[in-house]
Design an enzyme around this catalytic site. Sequence first.
Site, short mmCIF file in Angstrom:
data_model
loop_
_atom_site.label_atom_id
_atom_site.label_comp_id
_atom_site.label_asym_id
_atom_site.label_seq_id
_atom_site.Cartn_x
_atom_site.Cartn_y
_atom_site.Cartn_z
N TYR A 176 -9.20 16.07 -8.13
CA TYR A 176 -8.21 15.18 -8.77
C TYR A 176 -7.14 16.02 -9.48
O TYR A 176 -5.94 15.77 -9.36
CB TYR A 176 -8.96 14.27 -9.74
CG TYR A 176 -8.12 13.42 -10.66
CD1 TYR A 176 -7.44 12.30 -10.20
CD2 TYR A 176 -8.04 13.72 -12.03
CE1 TYR A 176 -6.69 11.51 -11.06
CE2 TYR A 176 -7.31 12.94 -12.90
CZ TYR A 176 -6.63 11.83 -12.41
OH TYR A 176 -5.90 11.06 -13.28
N ASP B 194 0.85 -1.18 0.00
CA ASP B 194 0.00 0.00 0.00
C ASP B 194 0.89 1.24 0.00
O ASP B 194 1.50 1.57 1.03
CB ASP B 194 -0.91 -0.02 1.24
CG ASP B 194 -1.91 1.12 1.23
OD1 ASP B 194 -1.67 2.11 0.51
OD2 ASP B 194 -2.93 1.02 1.94
P1 NAD Z 1 -5.89 2.44 -12.88
O1 NAD Z 1 -6.91 2.74 -11.81
O2 NAD Z 1 -6.20 1.37 -13.86
O3 NAD Z 1 -4.49 2.12 -12.20
C1 NAD Z 1 -4.06 2.72 -10.99
C2 NAD Z 1 -3.57 1.61 -10.09
O4 NAD Z 1 -3.08 2.19 -8.86
C3 NAD Z 1 -4.68 0.62 -9.68
O5 NAD Z 1 -4.35 -0.70 -10.06
C4 NAD Z 1 -4.77 0.77 -8.17
O6 NAD Z 1 -5.04 -0.45 -7.49
C5 NAD Z 1 -3.37 1.29 -7.84
N1 NAD Z 1 -3.37 1.91 -6.52
C6 NAD Z 1 -4.32 2.75 -6.00
N2 NAD Z 1 -4.02 3.02 -4.72
C7 NAD Z 1 -2.87 2.36 -4.43
C8 NAD Z 1 -2.09 2.24 -3.25
N3 NAD Z 1 -2.43 2.88 -2.12
N4 NAD Z 1 -0.98 1.45 -3.27
C9 NAD Z 1 -0.65 0.79 -4.42
N5 NAD Z 1 -1.35 0.85 -5.58
C10 NAD Z 1 -2.45 1.64 -5.57
O7 NAD Z 1 -5.60 3.84 -13.60
P2 NAD Z 1 -4.94 4.14 -15.02
O8 NAD Z 1 -6.01 4.59 -15.92
O9 NAD Z 1 -4.04 3.03 -15.41
O10 NAD Z 1 -4.07 5.43 -14.64
C11 NAD Z 1 -2.68 5.35 -14.31
C12 NAD Z 1 -2.15 6.73 -13.95
O11 NAD Z 1 -2.36 7.62 -15.06
C13 NAD Z 1 -2.85 7.37 -12.76
O12 NAD Z 1 -1.91 8.11 -12.02
C14 NAD Z 1 -3.86 8.30 -13.39
O13 NAD Z 1 -4.19 9.37 -12.52
C15 NAD Z 1 -3.08 8.76 -14.61
N6 NAD Z 1 -3.98 9.23 -15.70
C16 NAD Z 1 -4.82 8.34 -16.30
C17 NAD Z 1 -5.65 8.79 -17.33
C18 NAD Z 1 -6.62 7.85 -18.04
O14 NAD Z 1 -7.36 8.32 -18.92
N7 NAD Z 1 -6.64 6.56 -17.73
C19 NAD Z 1 -5.64 10.14 -17.72
C20 NAD Z 1 -4.78 11.01 -17.05
C21 NAD Z 1 -3.93 10.54 -16.06
#
Ligand code: NAD
Length: 323
Positions: free
Chosen positions: A147, A50
Amino acid sequence: MKRAVVCGAGGFIAGHLVRRLKREGHWVRGVDCRHPEFSDSEADEFVLLDLRHPLDCAEVLSLPGGTPDEVYQLAADMGGMGYIHSAECEIMHNNALINIHMAQAAAKAAVPRYFFASSVCVYRDMRPGEPELIEEDAYPALPDNEYGWEKLYAERTVMAFGRRHGMTVRIGRFQNCYGPGGAWTGGREKAPAALCRKLAEAADEGVVEVWGDGSAVRSYTYVDDIVDGIRLLMQSGLEGPCNIGSPEYVTVDELAAAVARAAGKRVRLVHVNGPVGVRSRNFSIRRMASIGWQAQWSLQRGIAETYPWVDAQAKNRRRELTP
Ligand code: NAD
């Protein structure tokens, strides 16, 4: 062989990034607080920790042979507009802790290169007719949601640790990302995956609900393009945040039409109340273009890859629920 730690490796974009790093010959440790939902991780090691807790952040960076060469920080508590607007306390609390403690642990462990996944949610809404936003236009800051504020704070946090501790930091501000392997149901899904699910569940000639009036303008970036951008940026000399996104802008209704074409269904769109976010966004990608990056995937081609995957997930779920 370079050794990389990928945070959030159980999730969508980081799962694809792990696959790319492996293909490029890296040794990879993936970390997440949950197992990957759709397929096994391809990381050499996958650890459950975590990252809100400083000791867990220090632990993930302690590899048998010393410090990793690269850290990719993509772990976040996040989702689509529905989640971002409802879970604002969780988002502020959890993401701030993850980002502060990971940046601090990486600086302390003398990690040479650190990537942080930020978002175009750091920008304000655009005025009608305004030219595209460049990275500096994030200030004076007025993000639409918490966010975005947290991402802005996290960018500054990691840059401060980078400056004070001699850690090279690269920051990508991602636009909406989509593709196979992302959340598609349960409330965390984003517009492209949500529309794929609605089309998969709709009958031909049926009705599909769209949040808002369907005119909000966005661009959607296929996950392979985002991963290309992360890798190029990490190897570049580009300091400071960089927008990474497709220059193909569409309305939400046009996105729904692209999904309907991929599904081969004719549907009627019905607009309902729901969180939409800013009216329009249009960003310069000149900084990324300067290092040779440009999106390779058109929206229609990306949706043609994504729709069958969401359709298969929806069919599996229906089978599981059928007695
Ligand atoms: P996602 O939710 O699929 O992946 C994020 C992962 O982080 C999840 O698997 C979650 O379990 C993990 N996580 C959350 N809290 C945690 C903790 N305390 N300890 C360990 N792991 C933890 O999201 P994504 O779409 O793959 O996004 C990845 C990154 O890109 C993020 O930082 C997101 O903010 C950023 N982002 C995504 C998008 C998009 O369109 N998907 C757009 C802009 C930015």
